[in-house]
Scaffold this motif. Structure first.
Motif, short mmCIF file in Angstrom:
data_model
loop_
_atom_site.label_atom_id
_atom_site.label_comp_id
_atom_site.label_asym_id
_atom_site.label_seq_id
_atom_site.Cartn_x
_atom_site.Cartn_y
_atom_site.Cartn_z
N VAL A 1 0.85 -1.18 0.00
CA VAL A 1 0.00 0.00 0.00
C VAL A 1 0.89 1.23 0.00
N ALA A 2 0.73 2.07 -1.02
CA ALA A 2 1.55 3.27 -1.13
C ALA A 2 1.05 4.34 -0.17
N ALA A 3 1.91 5.29 0.12
CA ALA A 3 1.52 6.43 0.95
C ALA A 3 0.27 7.08 0.38
N GLY A 4 -0.70 7.37 1.23
CA GLY A 4 -1.91 8.05 0.80
C GLY A 4 -2.96 7.17 0.14
N GLU A 5 -2.66 5.90 -0.08
CA GLU A 5 -3.65 5.00 -0.69
C GLU A 5 -4.58 4.42 0.37
N SER A 6 -5.79 4.09 -0.04
CA SER A 6 -6.65 3.37 0.89
C SER A 6 -7.18 2.12 0.21
N ILE A 7 -7.13 1.01 0.92
CA ILE A 7 -7.58 -0.27 0.36
C ILE A 7 -8.53 -0.95 1.36
N ALA A 8 -9.40 -1.79 0.81
CA ALA A 8 -10.36 -2.50 1.65
C ALA A 8 -10.06 -3.99 1.63
N ILE A 9 -10.30 -4.64 2.75
CA ILE A 9 -10.22 -6.10 2.83
C ILE A 9 -11.58 -6.62 3.27
N VAL A 10 -12.14 -7.52 2.47
CA VAL A 10 -13.40 -8.15 2.84
C VAL A 10 -13.16 -9.66 2.96
N LEU B 1 -9.11 12.76 4.81
CA LEU B 1 -7.79 12.71 5.42
C LEU B 1 -6.84 11.91 4.54
N ALA B 2 -7.33 10.78 4.03
CA ALA B 2 -6.50 9.95 3.17
C ALA B 2 -6.07 10.75 1.93
N ASN B 3 -7.00 11.51 1.36
CA ASN B 3 -6.68 12.28 0.16
C ASN B 3 -5.74 13.44 0.46
N ALA B 4 -5.92 14.04 1.63
CA ALA B 4 -5.18 15.26 1.94
C ALA B 4 -3.82 14.99 2.57
N SER B 5 -3.52 13.74 2.86
CA SER B 5 -2.28 13.44 3.59
C SER B 5 -1.60 12.23 2.98
N ASP B 6 -0.48 11.88 3.53
CA ASP B 6 0.25 10.68 3.09
C ASP B 6 -0.19 9.44 3.85
N THR B 7 -1.15 9.60 4.72
CA THR B 7 -1.61 8.45 5.51
C THR B 7 -2.26 7.40 4.61
N ALA B 8 -1.86 6.15 4.77
CA ALA B 8 -2.46 5.05 4.03
C ALA B 8 -3.45 4.32 4.95
N PHE B 9 -4.53 3.83 4.35
CA PHE B 9 -5.56 3.13 5.12
C PHE B 9 -5.72 1.69 4.64
N VAL B 10 -5.73 0.78 5.59
CA VAL B 10 -6.11 -0.61 5.31
C VAL B 10 -7.34 -0.88 6.16
N MET B 11 -8.45 -1.13 5.50
CA MET B 11 -9.71 -1.19 6.20
C MET B 11 -10.43 -2.51 5.97
N VAL B 12 -10.72 -3.21 7.06
CA VAL B 12 -11.58 -4.39 6.97
C VAL B 12 -13.01 -3.91 7.06
N THR B 13 -13.83 -4.33 6.14
CA THR B 13 -15.22 -3.87 6.17
C THR B 13 -16.16 -4.88 5.52
N HIS B 14 -17.39 -4.92 6.03
CA HIS B 14 -18.45 -5.69 5.37
C HIS B 14 -19.29 -4.77 4.51
N ASP B 15 -18.99 -3.49 4.55
CA ASP B 15 -19.80 -2.50 3.86
C ASP B 15 -19.34 -2.37 2.41
N VAL B 16 -20.13 -2.91 1.50
CA VAL B 16 -19.75 -2.96 0.09
C VAL B 16 -19.58 -1.56 -0.49
N GLU B 17 -20.48 -0.64 -0.07
CA GLU B 17 -20.40 0.73 -0.59
C GLU B 17 -19.10 1.41 -0.16
N LEU B 18 -18.73 1.18 1.10
CA LEU B 18 -17.48 1.76 1.60
C LEU B 18 -16.29 1.14 0.86
N ALA B 19 -16.32 -0.16 0.69
CA ALA B 19 -15.23 -0.85 -0.01
C ALA B 19 -15.05 -0.29 -1.42
#
Ligand code: ATP
Ligand code: MG
Length: 232
Positions: free
Chosen positions: A37-46, A196-214
């Motif tokens: 995961v690159a800086a500033g990217e956000s990815i979902a894990i289902v 925040l993810a878009n405005a910064s270098d923070t990367a997000f790895v998110m577990v979610t059951h929410d399809v819309e969020l993913a």
């Protein structure tokens, strides 16, 4: 291993394998897990319940041991660190939002969010200001002095998110961050996270059951058949 030290990667996980002992048997939770995961990217894990999502986040954040593989956070391999160094890396570079919120019951929302800043050596007054602004972003300006037992489930979850984000970590690991929230609040929290993810270098790895969020994430992965697969 060629790009293992690439320092624009917030997270670089290679060849991870995790097993549990179950009586005389070794049970594989997952294996051959690779995730960059690159800086500033956000990815979902289902993945289904029991597929090993929480276990994976814990291994990525250095909270749990693995049987094989390497994890690097912002170019720093956590595998090579002592327990003390790993704790420090975690506190400085990683924000966690747990599946169950893990707030400290005897402290207010504001104090809970101040905690990572104080641990990092910040002065109390500045820490209070930054913690307040993080709580305001999560729509909790009216709940600063409430203790966890005096907050609703969704407010606790939002406090936990504010705490994970407050020191602008390189990587935020989130386990169903909006699972307890109604749709409108979930949307508000998601927007704050994605901004925040878009405005910064923070990367997000998110577990979610929410399809819309993913769907709002850059990539989606499915944990199934004991491995992590990119969804197309
Ligand atoms: N300490 C442990 N010892 C043995 N088995 C464990 C341990 N912790 C988890 N497991 C098993 O590992 C598997 C993965 O658990 P994990 O909590 O990672 O699943 P999950 O995908 O997060 O599920 P959920 O969606 O329900 O939260 C489960 O089958 C669980 O029973
Ligand atoms: Mg879980």
């Amino acid at each position: 291993m060629s790009n293992f030290n690439a320092n624009n990667l917030a997270l670089d996980a290679q060849g991870l394998r995790k097993t549990y002992e179950s009586g005389p048997q070794q049970v594989t939770v997952w294996q051959d897990v690779n995730l960059q995961v690159a800086a500033g990217e956000s990815i979902a894990i289902v993945g289904a319940s029991g597929s090993g999502k929480t276990t994976l986040l814990n291994v990525l954040g250095g909270l749990d041991e693995m049987d094989d593989g390497q994890v690097a956070i912002a170019g720093q391999s956590i595998t090579d660190l002592s327990e003390k160094e790993r704790t420090r890396l975690r506190n400085e570079q990683i924000g966690f939002v747990y599946q169950f919120h893990h707030l400290l019951p005897e402290f207010s929302a504001l104090e809970n969010v101040m905690m990572p800043l104080l641990l990092g050596g910040m002065k109390r007054k500045l820490a209070a200001q930054q913690a307040e602004s993080s709580l305001v972003q999560m729509g909790l300006s009216h709940r600063l002095s409430h203790k966890p037992a005096e907050l609703s489930g969704g407010e606790r979850q939002r406090t936990a998110i504010a705490r994970a984000l407050v020191n602008k970590p390189r990587l935020v690991l989130m386990d169903e961050p909006t699972g307890n929230l109604d749709q409108q609040t979930a949307q508000q929290v998601e927007n704050a996270m994605l901004d925040l993810a878009n405005a910064s270098d923070t990367a997000f790895v998110m577990v979610t059951h929410d399809v819309e969020l993913a769907k709002r994430m850059k990539r989606r992965y499915l944990l199934t058949d004991q491995t992590l697969q990119l969804m197309v």
